[in-house]
Enzyme design. Structure first.
Site, PDB file in Angstrom:
ATOM      1  N   ARG A  28       0.816  -1.191  -0.046  1.00 15.42           N
ATOM      2  CA  ARG A  28      -0.276   0.043  -0.084  1.00 15.42           C
ATOM      3  C   ARG A  28       0.932   1.467  -0.111  1.00 15.42           C
ATOM      4  O   ARG A  28       0.505   2.241   0.763  1.00 15.42           O
ATOM      5  CB  ARG A  28      -0.873   0.256   1.185  1.00 15.42           C
ATOM      6  CG  ARG A  28      -1.860  -0.912   1.356  1.00 15.42           C
ATOM      7  CD  ARG A  28      -3.238  -0.363   0.705  1.00 15.42           C
ATOM      8  NE  ARG A  28      -4.247  -1.341   0.696  1.00 15.42           N
ATOM      9  CZ  ARG A  28      -5.274  -1.278   1.338  1.00 15.42           C
ATOM     10  NH1 ARG A  28      -5.635  -0.431   2.100  1.00 15.42           N
ATOM     11  NH2 ARG A  28      -6.448  -2.359   1.043  1.00 15.42           N
ATOM     12  N   ARG A  32      -3.403   7.240   0.743  1.00 11.20           N
ATOM     13  CA  ARG A  32      -3.664   8.291   1.221  1.00 11.20           C
ATOM     14  C   ARG A  32      -2.566   9.162   2.177  1.00 11.20           C
ATOM     15  O   ARG A  32      -2.870  10.332   2.580  1.00 11.20           O
ATOM     16  CB  ARG A  32      -5.265   8.285   2.041  1.00 11.20           C
ATOM     17  CG  ARG A  32      -6.312   8.199   1.131  1.00 11.20           C
ATOM     18  CD  ARG A  32      -7.623   8.170   2.295  1.00 11.20           C
ATOM     19  NE  ARG A  32      -7.708   6.759   2.672  1.00 11.20           N
ATOM     20  CZ  ARG A  32      -8.403   6.423   3.741  1.00 11.20           C
ATOM     21  NH1 ARG A  32      -9.070   7.407   4.087  1.00 11.20           N
ATOM     22  NH2 ARG A  32      -8.280   5.368   4.202  1.00 11.20           N
ATOM     23  N   ARG A  41      -6.956  11.507  -5.771  1.00  9.20           N
ATOM     24  CA  ARG A  41      -8.304  11.118  -5.461  1.00  9.20           C
ATOM     25  C   ARG A  41      -9.257  11.848  -5.214  1.00  9.20           C
ATOM     26  O   ARG A  41     -10.248  11.525  -5.292  1.00  9.20           O
ATOM     27  CB  ARG A  41      -7.662  10.459  -4.076  1.00  9.20           C
ATOM     28  CG  ARG A  41      -8.645   9.651  -3.437  1.00  9.20           C
ATOM     29  CD  ARG A  41      -9.148   8.087  -4.123  1.00  9.20           C
ATOM     30  NE  ARG A  41     -10.042   7.573  -3.294  1.00  9.20           N
ATOM     31  CZ  ARG A  41     -11.294   7.946  -3.366  1.00  9.20           C
ATOM     32  NH1 ARG A  41     -11.794   9.246  -3.721  1.00  9.20           N
ATOM     33  NH2 ARG A  41     -11.962   7.027  -2.397  1.00  9.20           N
ATOM     34  N   ASP A  77      -6.929  -3.091  -6.989  1.00  2.42           N
ATOM     35  CA  ASP A  77      -7.276  -3.255  -5.666  1.00  2.42           C
ATOM     36  C   ASP A  77      -7.688  -4.874  -5.912  1.00  2.42           C
ATOM     37  O   ASP A  77      -7.807  -5.258  -6.923  1.00  2.42           O
ATOM     38  CB  ASP A  77      -8.803  -3.011  -5.263  1.00  2.42           C
ATOM     39  CG  ASP A  77      -9.114  -3.425  -3.582  1.00  2.42           C
ATOM     40  OD1 ASP A  77      -8.532  -2.939  -2.742  1.00  2.42           O
ATOM     41  OD2 ASP A  77      -9.973  -4.532  -3.587  1.00  2.42           O
ATOM     42  N   TYR A 153     -15.033 -12.028   1.574  1.00  3.20           N
ATOM     43  CA  TYR A 153     -15.683 -10.824   1.511  1.00  3.20           C
ATOM     44  C   TYR A 153     -16.699 -10.979   0.597  1.00  3.20           C
ATOM     45  O   TYR A 153     -17.931 -10.486   1.151  1.00  3.20           O
ATOM     46  CB  TYR A 153     -14.608  -9.680   0.638  1.00  3.20           C
ATOM     47  CG  TYR A 153     -13.748  -8.970   1.538  1.00  3.20           C
ATOM     48  CD1 TYR A 153     -14.010  -7.791   2.112  1.00  3.20           C
ATOM     49  CD2 TYR A 153     -12.463  -9.529   1.468  1.00  3.20           C
ATOM     50  CE1 TYR A 153     -13.089  -7.191   2.993  1.00  3.20           C
ATOM     51  CE2 TYR A 153     -11.438  -8.665   2.132  1.00  3.20           C
ATOM     52  CZ  TYR A 153     -11.764  -7.695   3.094  1.00  3.20           C
ATOM     53  OH  TYR A 153     -10.686  -6.958   3.830  1.00  3.20           O
TER      54      TYR A 153
HETATM   55  O1  1CP Z   1      -0.067  -1.675  -2.332  1.00  2.00           O
HETATM   56  C1  1CP Z   1      -0.451  -0.735  -3.375  1.00  2.00           C
HETATM   57  O2  1CP Z   1      -0.123   0.444  -3.111  1.00  2.00           O
HETATM   58  C2  1CP Z   1      -1.466  -1.242  -4.315  1.00  2.00           C
HETATM   59  C3  1CP Z   1      -2.787  -1.040  -4.085  1.00  2.00           C
HETATM   60  C4  1CP Z   1      -3.700  -1.856  -3.188  1.00  2.00           C
HETATM   61  C5  1CP Z   1      -3.564  -3.333  -2.688  1.00  2.00           C
HETATM   62  C6  1CP Z   1      -2.462  -4.094  -3.205  1.00  2.00           C
HETATM   63  C7  1CP Z   1      -4.799  -1.436  -2.751  1.00  2.00           C
HETATM   64  C8  1CP Z   1      -5.457   0.056  -2.992  1.00  2.00           C
HETATM   65  N1  1CP Z   1      -5.446  -2.524  -2.163  1.00  2.00           N
HETATM   66  C9  1CP Z   1      -4.655  -3.447  -2.258  1.00  2.00           C
HETATM   67  C10 1CP Z   1      -4.812  -5.002  -1.468  1.00  2.00           C
HETATM   68  C11 1CP Z   1      -6.197  -5.228  -0.808  1.00  2.00           C
HETATM   69  N2  1CP Z   1      -7.497  -4.632  -0.699  1.00  2.00           N
HETATM   70  C12 1CP Z   1      -6.181  -6.260   0.371  1.00  2.00           C
HETATM   71  C13 1CP Z   1      -5.044  -6.925   0.515  1.00  2.00           C
HETATM   72  C14 1CP Z   1      -4.036  -6.334   1.263  1.00  2.00           C
HETATM   73  C15 1CP Z   1      -4.193  -5.822   2.703  1.00  2.00           C
HETATM   74  O3  1CP Z   1      -4.666  -6.599   3.570  1.00  2.00           O
HETATM   75  O4  1CP Z   1      -4.179  -4.689   2.663  1.00  2.00           O
HETATM   76  C16 1CP Z   1      -7.675  -5.976   0.713  1.00  2.00           C
HETATM   77  C17 1CP Z   1      -7.815  -6.980   2.055  1.00  2.00           C
HETATM   78  C18 1CP Z   1      -8.244  -5.056   0.161  1.00  2.00           C
HETATM   79  C19 1CP Z   1      -9.696  -4.836   0.485  1.00  2.00           C
HETATM   80  C20 1CP Z   1     -10.138  -3.213   0.659  1.00  2.00           C
HETATM   81  N3  1CP Z   1      -9.891  -2.522  -0.513  1.00  2.00           N
HETATM   82  C21 1CP Z   1      -9.995  -2.553   1.892  1.00  2.00           C
HETATM   83  C22 1CP Z   1     -10.001  -3.121   3.377  1.00  2.00           C
HETATM   84  C23 1CP Z   1     -11.541  -3.376   3.493  1.00  2.00           C
HETATM   85  C24 1CP Z   1     -11.474  -3.941   4.903  1.00  2.00           C
HETATM   86  O5  1CP Z   1     -11.712  -3.225   6.001  1.00  2.00           O
HETATM   87  O6  1CP Z   1     -11.474  -4.870   5.062  1.00  2.00           O
HETATM   88  C25 1CP Z   1     -10.056  -1.380   1.617  1.00  2.00           C
HETATM   89  C26 1CP Z   1     -10.124   0.046   2.434  1.00  2.00           C
HETATM   90  C27 1CP Z   1     -10.004  -1.251   0.014  1.00  2.00           C
HETATM   91  C28 1CP Z   1      -9.971   0.010  -0.922  1.00  2.00           C
HETATM   92  C29 1CP Z   1      -8.488   0.629  -1.184  1.00  2.00           C
HETATM   93  N4  1CP Z   1      -7.739  -0.235  -1.984  1.00  2.00           N
HETATM   94  C30 1CP Z   1      -6.655   0.512  -2.186  1.00  2.00           C
HETATM   95  C31 1CP Z   1      -6.639   1.756  -1.475  1.00  2.00           C
HETATM   96  C32 1CP Z   1      -5.747   2.738  -1.593  1.00  2.00           C
HETATM   97  C33 1CP Z   1      -7.886   1.842  -0.974  1.00  2.00           C
HETATM   98  C34 1CP Z   1      -8.388   2.966  -0.228  1.00  2.00           C
HETATM   99  C35 1CP Z   1      -9.230   3.601  -1.230  1.00  2.00           C
HETATM  100  C36 1CP Z   1      -9.476   5.146  -1.344  1.00  2.00           C
HETATM  101  O7  1CP Z   1      -8.426   5.913  -1.793  1.00  2.00           O
HETATM  102  O8  1CP Z   1     -10.301   5.343  -0.453  1.00  2.00           O
END
Ligand code: 1CP
Length: 347
Positions: A28, A32, A41, A77, A153
Site C-alpha cells: 500500500r 492516502r 483522489r 485492488d 468478502y
Molecule cells: O499496495 C499498493 O499500493 C497497491 C494498491 C492496493 C492493494 C495491493 C490497494 C489499494 N488495495 C490492495 C489490496 C487489498 N485490498 C487487500 C489485501 C492487502 C491488505 O490486507 O491490505 C485487501 C484486504 C483489500 C480490500 C480493501 N480495499 C480494503 C480493506 C477493507 C476492509 O476493511 O476489510 C480497502 C479499504 C480497500 C480500498 C482500497 N484499496 C486500495 C486503496 C488505496 C484503498 C482505499 C481507497 C481510497 O482511496 O479511498
C-alpha cells in the site's frame, strides 16, 4: 559485490541468489498518506481511479518519486477482477457486494472470463508502467487477492471482524465453499498469468484473512488453492510472493505452498521465521506499519535489526508487515526506504 539494479536485486532476492543488500518497497505504498495521491483522489472515486489508465499509472509511480521506493506495485485492488465474474462491487471505502454470495446457484453463475477482455485497463496500466520504468530499471509488481480472502468478502458481503458467515459456511456447506474457492482459484491463475504476460516482474498473492484459521483448517481451506496457483502461475517468468497476514502459526504451510517468497507480518521475528523455513523460500517483511511514526533514527535501527534477523534466510525483501496506513507520516516512509538503501553502504 558490485551494486545491482533494483530489478535484478528484487528478482535475485526472490530466488535466493546473492545480492548487495535487501531490496525495499511497501505494501500500500500508493495511498492516502501521500499528499500527491490525495490530490488525484479528490478528482475521482476509487473505482474510477482504478480504471483510469493515466491516473492509475500516475499514482503507481508516486512512491518512486515521493519516497524513493525501489519497486512499483500497479495501483488497483484485489476486487478489481470480481465484477467480471458477474458480481456487483462498490467501495465504501472497503469492498461491498450488492448481493453477498450464499447459494449454489450464485456460485454456479460466477463466470471466469478472460481478464484481457473483462479488465483490459489492468494490462494497459501494466504495459505503460513497464515502459515508464524501463529506463530506471525499477521492477513492476503484479498482484491478486487469494481465493480465501476474496471468498471471505464475497460471502460476508463486506469487511468484517470475524467473517462469521463465511466461517460458518466452511462447516455447514463445505461443498459450496469448495466450489466457490475453486472458481476463484481458476480466475486468479488466469489473472496473474495475464499480468505476467503484460510485464509484471514478480506477482504477489494477498491472503489477508487466511490467518484466522487453525493450522488444520488452513491446510484444508487455504493451502490447496495456494499450491494450485503456485503450480499454474508461470513462476519461471515471474516469482510468486505469498502474503499471509497473521500467519505465524501456519508459516511451514506457507513455505510449502510452492511460492518463492513468504511475506510476514510483525507478529513473528524474522530470525525465527528464517530458522523455520530454512532454504525453502525467501522472506519479505515485516515492520509494523505503526512503527513508521517513530523518529527517523529509530526507524533506521529497526531496519538494521530486520536485515540482521533475516540474514540467515536465503533471501530477504524489506517491507512492512501489512499495508501502509493513511495516517503514516511521509517522513517515516522516507526514513524506512533511506535506511534500507543505506544498508549497502555499510556492508
Ligand atoms: O499496495 C499498493 O499500493 C497497491 C494498491 C492496493 C492493494 C495491493 C490497494 C489499494 N488495495 C490492495 C489490496 C487489498 N485490498 C487487500 C489485501 C492487502 C491488505 O490486507 O491490505 C485487501 C484486504 C483489500 C480490500 C480493501 N480495499 C480494503 C480493506 C477493507 C476492509 O476493511 O476489510 C480497502 C479499504 C480497500 C480500498 C482500497 N484499496 C486500495 C486503496 C488505496 C484503498 C482505499 C481507497 C481510497 O482511496 O479511498
Amino acid at each position: 559485490m558490485s551494486e545491482l539494479d533494483p530489478t535484478e536485486r528484487l528478482l535475485r532476492s526472490c530466488r535466493g541468489e546473492p545480492v548487495d543488500r535487501p531490496p525495499v518497497w511497501l505494501m500500500r505504498q500508493a495511498g492516502r498518506y501521500l499528499p500527491a495521491y490525495r490530490r488525484v483522489r479528490e478528482q475521482v472515486t476509487f473505482l474510477e481511479l482504478c480504471r483510469d489508465v493515466d491516473r492509475a499509472v500516475e499514482v503507481s509511480l508516486q512512491p518512486i518519486d515521493e519516497v524513493g521506493s525501489e519497486a512499483v506495485i500497479f495501483f488497483s485492488d484485489i476486487f478489481t477482477p470480481i465484477p467480471g465474474m458477474g458480481v456487483e462491487v462498490d467501495f465504501a471505502p472497503g469492498p461491498v457486494m450488492a448481493e453477498p454470495i450464499r447459494t449454489a446457484a450464485q456460485v454456479e453463475a460466477l463466470r471466469v472470463p478472460d481478464p484481457r477482455e473483462s479488465v483490459p485497463y489492468v494490462f494497459e496500466i501494466q504495459r505503460t508502467l513497464r515502459r515508464e520504468l524501463a529506463s530506471r530499471e525499477i521492477p513492476l509488481l503484479g498482484f491478486a487477492g487469494a481465493p480465501f480472502t476474496l471468498a471471505a468478502y464475497l460471502v460476508e458481503g463486506s469487511g468484517s471482524r470475524h467473517f462469521g458467515t463465511w466461517k460458518r459456511m466452511l462447516w455447514q456447506e463445505p461443498e459450496l465453499a469448495r466450489a466457490l474457492l475453486a472458481r476463484l482459484t481458476e480466475m486468479t491463475v488466469g489473472y496473474l498469468n495475464a499480468q505476467i504476460e503484460a510485464g509484471a516482474h514478480a506477482v504477489q498473492l494477498f491472503d489477508t484473512w487466511a490467518g484466522m484459521l487453525s493450522p488444520a483448517e488452513y491446510r484444508e481451506w487455504v493451502q490447496p488453492s495456494h499450491r494450485e496457483i503456485a503450480a499454474k502461475v508461470d513462476r519461471s517468468a515471474a516469482p510468486l510472493i505469498l502474503y499471509v497476514n497473521d500467519g505465524a502459526h501456519v508459516l511451514e504451510e506457507a513455505a510449502e505452498s510452492g511460492a518463492d517468497v513468504v511475506s510476514l507480518d510483525w507478529r513473528i521475528d524474522l530470525a525465527e521465521a528464517a530458522r523455520r523455513v530454512g532454504s525453502r523460500v525467501s522472506l519479505q517483511g515485516n515492520l509494523d506499519p505503526c512503527a513508521l511514526a517513530a523518529p527517523p533514527e529509530t526507524i533506521a535501527k529497526l531496519v538494521a535489526d530486520l536485515a540482521r534477523d533475516a540474514a540467515p534466510a536465503r533471501g530477504h525483501i524489506l517491507n512492512l508487515g501489512h499495508g501502509c496506513l493513511p495516517e503514516t507520516p511521509v517522513e517515516g516512509v522516507r526514513a524506512f526506504i533511506a535506511a534500507a538503501k543505506g544498508l549497502g553502504a555499510s556492508a
